[in-house]
Design a protein around this motif. Sequence first.
Motif, PDB file in Angstrom:
ATOM      1  N   ASP A 613       0.849  -1.187   0.000  1.00 35.52           N
ATOM      2  CA  ASP A 613       0.000   0.000   0.000  1.00 35.52           C
ATOM      3  C   ASP A 613       0.890   1.244   0.000  1.00 35.52           C
ATOM      4  O   ASP A 613       1.675   1.451   0.931  1.00 35.52           O
ATOM      5  N   GLY A 614       0.789   2.063  -1.044  1.00 25.95           N
ATOM      6  CA  GLY A 614       1.637   3.248  -1.162  1.00 25.95           C
ATOM      7  C   GLY A 614       2.835   3.054  -2.076  1.00 25.95           C
ATOM      8  O   GLY A 614       3.698   3.932  -2.167  1.00 25.95           O
ATOM      9  N   TRP A 615       2.893   1.937  -2.808  1.00 28.28           N
ATOM     10  CA  TRP A 615       4.103   1.596  -3.566  1.00 28.28           C
ATOM     11  C   TRP A 615       4.476   2.605  -4.636  1.00 28.28           C
ATOM     12  O   TRP A 615       5.666   2.867  -4.854  1.00 28.28           O
ATOM     13  N   ILE A 616       3.487   3.195  -5.296  1.00 29.81           N
ATOM     14  CA  ILE A 616       3.799   4.193  -6.317  1.00 29.81           C
ATOM     15  C   ILE A 616       4.499   5.400  -5.691  1.00 29.81           C
ATOM     16  O   ILE A 616       5.462   5.949  -6.248  1.00 29.81           O
ATOM     17  N   TYR A 714      14.425  -5.148   0.746  1.00 25.02           N
ATOM     18  CA  TYR A 714      14.233  -4.308   1.925  1.00 25.02           C
ATOM     19  C   TYR A 714      13.226  -5.042   2.802  1.00 25.02           C
ATOM     20  O   TYR A 714      12.497  -5.924   2.343  1.00 25.02           O
ATOM     21  N   ASP A 715      13.152  -4.665   4.073  1.00 20.76           N
ATOM     22  CA  ASP A 715      12.240  -5.371   4.983  1.00 20.76           C
ATOM     23  C   ASP A 715      11.081  -4.515   5.456  1.00 20.76           C
ATOM     24  O   ASP A 715      10.084  -5.044   5.947  1.00 20.76           O
ATOM     25  N   PHE A 716      11.204  -3.210   5.330  1.00 21.18           N
ATOM     26  CA  PHE A 716      10.113  -2.320   5.726  1.00 21.18           C
ATOM     27  C   PHE A 716      10.285  -1.009   4.968  1.00 21.18           C
ATOM     28  O   PHE A 716      11.401  -0.516   4.796  1.00 21.18           O
ATOM     29  N   ILE A 717       9.177  -0.449   4.513  1.00 21.48           N
ATOM     30  CA  ILE A 717       9.214   0.842   3.820  1.00 21.48           C
ATOM     31  C   ILE A 717       7.930   1.587   4.121  1.00 21.48           C
ATOM     32  O   ILE A 717       6.843   0.998   4.162  1.00 21.48           O
ATOM     33  N   GLU A 718       8.052   2.874   4.379  1.00 20.80           N
ATOM     34  CA  GLU A 718       6.865   3.680   4.673  1.00 20.80           C
ATOM     35  C   GLU A 718       7.226   5.153   4.592  1.00 20.80           C
ATOM     36  O   GLU A 718       8.392   5.540   4.774  1.00 20.80           O
ATOM     37  N   ILE A 719       6.236   5.969   4.296  1.00 20.06           N
ATOM     38  CA  ILE A 719       6.390   7.421   4.359  1.00 20.06           C
ATOM     39  C   ILE A 719       5.868   7.882   5.710  1.00 20.06           C
ATOM     40  O   ILE A 719       4.736   7.574   6.091  1.00 20.06           O
TER      41      ILE A 719
END
Length: 736
Positions: A613-616, A714-719
Amino acid sequence: MNTRPLTPEEVAEAHAAGRAATERFQTTLASLVAESTSVDGLEILARAGFSVLLSTVSQKKHSRKPGLELFHLELIQALALSRARATGDPGVDYPGVTQRIIDLIGENAQAYQEQAKSKVTADQAENRQRDMLNLIQRWKLAVRGARQGFQTREYASDLASSVNSSFRHHYGCDATAVVAALSAVADICQKRLEVHLENMRTWMTKKSGSAMLEAFTQDLDPGAKADITARAAQYRHNRKQLEAFLWNINEQRLVSLFTLSTAELMTGLPGEQTEAMRSVLNLLALDFGAVTQADLDHLHLDNPVQLRPLIGIDHTSVFCAGPQILGVHLAEIIEGLCAKIPKLKKAAEKARADWLENRLSSVVRKGLPHADVREQVKWSEDGGKTTWETDLVAVIDKTVLIFEAKSAKISGAARRGAIRSLKEALDDLVVSPSAQSLRLKQRIIGSKGVLSFESRQGQFFIAPKDVLIVHRFNIVHDVIGPLSSHWPQLKAAGLVPEASDIAPTLSVFDLETVFDLVPREIDRCHYLRRRTELERNATYTADELDLLALYLENRFNLGEVEYDGADHGWYGLSMSLTYVPDEERQLRLFSQAAPTTRFWTSLLTALEEKRPDGWIHFGDRLLNIDVAGQQKIERLVRRGQREVARRPDLFFQTGVTFGARRKLHTIAIAVGAPTSSVQLENNLRSCSQAAFEQGGQDDLLLLYWLVPRTAEAYDFIEIFRRRRHPLPGLNPLLLR
């Protein structure tokens, strides 16, 4: 572009320069006519056509080296047809004549443009408009068209199929048969060229003069062989002179290379359509003497050869030295035939509009396979009293893309720079669809509840709370050169209303090329977003393919250049795009993608495969980092992994800020070996807070790598955002 009113002295100086340019234009035009008609028109056209065909072997979109190009050939043909055909003279120095014509064309085109100086005034707004008109003219002089060859063929074929029955009713033959006949011109000439070149190789590669002569004459009948052998005797011991002698004979064969019988163009055509097809081919041919002085006066902007590229030889044969002209203008030729008959013109206009919408849908669905694409989207904001329709809406991740398709043709007057016609065209193709898409954008971002829409595919819903950004685009069939890709210039020149909120404008063909050359779905979305921002922030002259070439060089990561206010001359960057062979398309444009490190590629690939969710939007942040930044972040990640591997109780965190002063981006880097979800959450909070303080931005992209390493990129990604610190639910698999 002028930025201040001109003084009376400056206006007078410009007018004098304009008058001088008019004199040069008339003088060079007279010289061009004299040179082009002093020799046999077919002979010089055959040699020029052969030269242009040879240049395609390099497969370059443009050539930086001066030489004979297709637009030269078009101009030479029109000039040659302005008088009766001259008699042939074997002693003519055709290369010399051709070079003089090319030089004169350059002088004549420059003078044609500079005539506009005679219209300069002291009024700033009028001069800005004049500068825009000159820009349109320069684009029309230099650019071969806004489509690739396969795009022209597909559109022409589809258009012909749509109007076939009506076309047959009015002309007596199928429109598809006309397309087939004109396509056959190019195919036959190409095959003949290949045979001719192979024949040339057999004799030009021989080391001795005798071997060269033997190879040249081996397939000739005895009489011709004896004649050439006898004439070549004086050069037998001088290979260079012999080669020149044989080359001259070789050139004398070129007229036959471009001469085609109407019978071979009508292979497979039903007998009852034969005479009708001959009549249509006659409509597409110009005879010697048919080009008038009025045509010559505006030849650079409206060459009749482009829509009538054939030269009639007799009732059974035609001559075409520029089969590539058909590749560029095939669709316009079919549209031109349809335009002669009102009912057929109306049918063609509807087919054109339907084709544009269908092509747009196909391009978006293919280029953005994970988007929810909806066509003919209907919606209302007053309970159904008024219903609006949007041509296409694509929802991908948290982004909404709104496309309005406009198929109207740009009139010849508008292309030549007539102010009123140009404003009408811009209002139809740019201003009105922008207002239409803005209405839907405001509907989406201004609503709190879930919105319902009807579409060709059925009902669908958009929840505004899940939408982070809405982008709008005008998709057209024809563009007005570089003006279409930079609306601020249109406002500055008073060609569109200052208060209008203009969406970026692309042709459907350019959009298709962008999606073809930009490698990943995530990059294509990034192109569209940055394309919108660049048009708003930067000052430049460029058409869409120039912007694409710039993106493929640096992904629009321009730093302060984007905001410096300087006028950037990116026009011509598209020369870096090359044509490569393609099994389905014959030739297609190609370019290497923007430089990316292997580490960064793995991040982008993983994002596109997982599509969290939010990949773009995550991808947007990653793609805003240039190679130097990618390498810097990778070094920090590797360092963190080494340190945490040595001491698992250690948590490594840092942040790096990139970009121009007006648009900075912070990437937060975290590497740890958490033993619980609570510890992981504390790590994320600590890293984001530290990076906020370090970078000073309101939001940032945070990436977390676990130690021991997993198989993931990667193991975690977020804004994260500074004040709200949204922490999404953590996937237990992160702790495996």
